[in-house]
Motif scaffolding. Sequence first.
Motif, short mmCIF file in Angstrom:
data_model
loop_
_atom_site.label_atom_id
_atom_site.label_comp_id
_atom_site.label_asym_id
_atom_site.label_seq_id
_atom_site.Cartn_x
_atom_site.Cartn_y
_atom_site.Cartn_z
N PRO A 1 33.30 -0.19 -18.58
CA PRO A 1 34.22 0.95 -18.63
C PRO A 1 35.69 0.56 -18.75
O PRO A 1 36.53 0.93 -17.93
N SER B 1 29.17 4.65 -18.69
CA SER B 1 29.18 3.20 -18.52
C SER B 1 28.51 2.80 -17.21
O SER B 1 28.23 3.63 -16.34
N ASP C 1 28.85 2.83 -23.48
CA ASP C 1 29.51 1.52 -23.55
C ASP C 1 29.36 0.87 -22.18
O ASP C 1 29.80 1.43 -21.18
N HIS C 2 28.75 -0.29 -22.14
CA HIS C 2 28.38 -0.89 -20.85
C HIS C 2 29.57 -1.07 -19.92
O HIS C 2 29.50 -0.72 -18.74
#
Length: 356
Positions: A277, A291, A274-275
């Motif tokens: 955080p 992330s 997931d880009h």
Amino acid sequence: MLLKFILILVLIGILAGLVLQQRVLQRCRVSEKIRRQIQIFDCLAVFVLIARFMPLPLGSTELVQILALACLIMLVISTLILVLVQRWCSGKTVWVLGWLLCSALLSAGVGVIGWQQARTLVVHETQLTLTSQFNHDDLHFTVISDLHLGTAIQGKQIDSLIRILEETPDQPVLILGDLFDEYTTPSQLQQFIDKINQSQLKTIYMIAGNHEYHQRFHEAYFQQLQASRIQLLRDQSISLGEHLKLLLRQDRSQPRQSLDELIGNSKEDWIVLDHQPKLKEKNPAVLLQLSGHTHAGQVVPFSLAVRIAYPCVVGHCDTSPQAFVTSGTGTWGLPFRLGTDSEVLRVTLHFKPQSE
């Protein structure tokens, strides 16, 4: 929208600093002619900065980036020096020349150090042990993130990156978003794609970050990626083995499914890419989230501000779920880092039974 707001605030701060600079020079009885010449330089410097952050091909060129970086550092340092030594200032030409020379030398030193640090790729290796209900084999992969192609990562830096990645060609490469941004040109992205396609790398997965969507023509850029060996996945999962899955999420800036919707009542273990955080969504099946996004603050003091928005800024965090945030492989805006690394991250995951 947030980035535009930040850029506007930065520009307002610069203009306020220049107004302060002129007032101090006036109090120091610097002649009007010299003050006007300094004003002309300040206006040109601000124009170059604005040109860099305009979404036009001109702003993505290395020359404009270097000029913008030099102008920004000179404006900041010259104003700081002037404010700090105003008690001893005078309107004499020799004093003004000394102030400008000192500002230029200090700016050049800071600029070269930050520019070199941004363009130097550092390989970091990390090992994490995760508690699992299953007996998984060790997992090895390489993480790169936030390349922002066309800023610090272009030309020779792409070649250097590919050489580093090819040291472990069988190891999957995970790109954690912001491969390109609003300033990346199609040719800059294609240069990277061509190098990837010619490489010995076997498996490359990518998630999108927020900056890909800041690019007005992002769908055309995504189509470019479809002709490469990079697999862009959004809210999709792949199997890493029996009872272990990798979930590649759409960026939170876009409509996306929730973590519970994607995982459901799965009895398997999950690793999430997931880009950003944020770590707000929880699911007991998630062992680890990887992330990027933060750049570790990019310039040391800003890491403190980043901590306000994100519970994990860089490195391993014993949060729930556990998280590892990379400082990123490139830089955003300007090719400049201070006190942070442009990193390629090699990760080894070990798994231990819950009973231990």
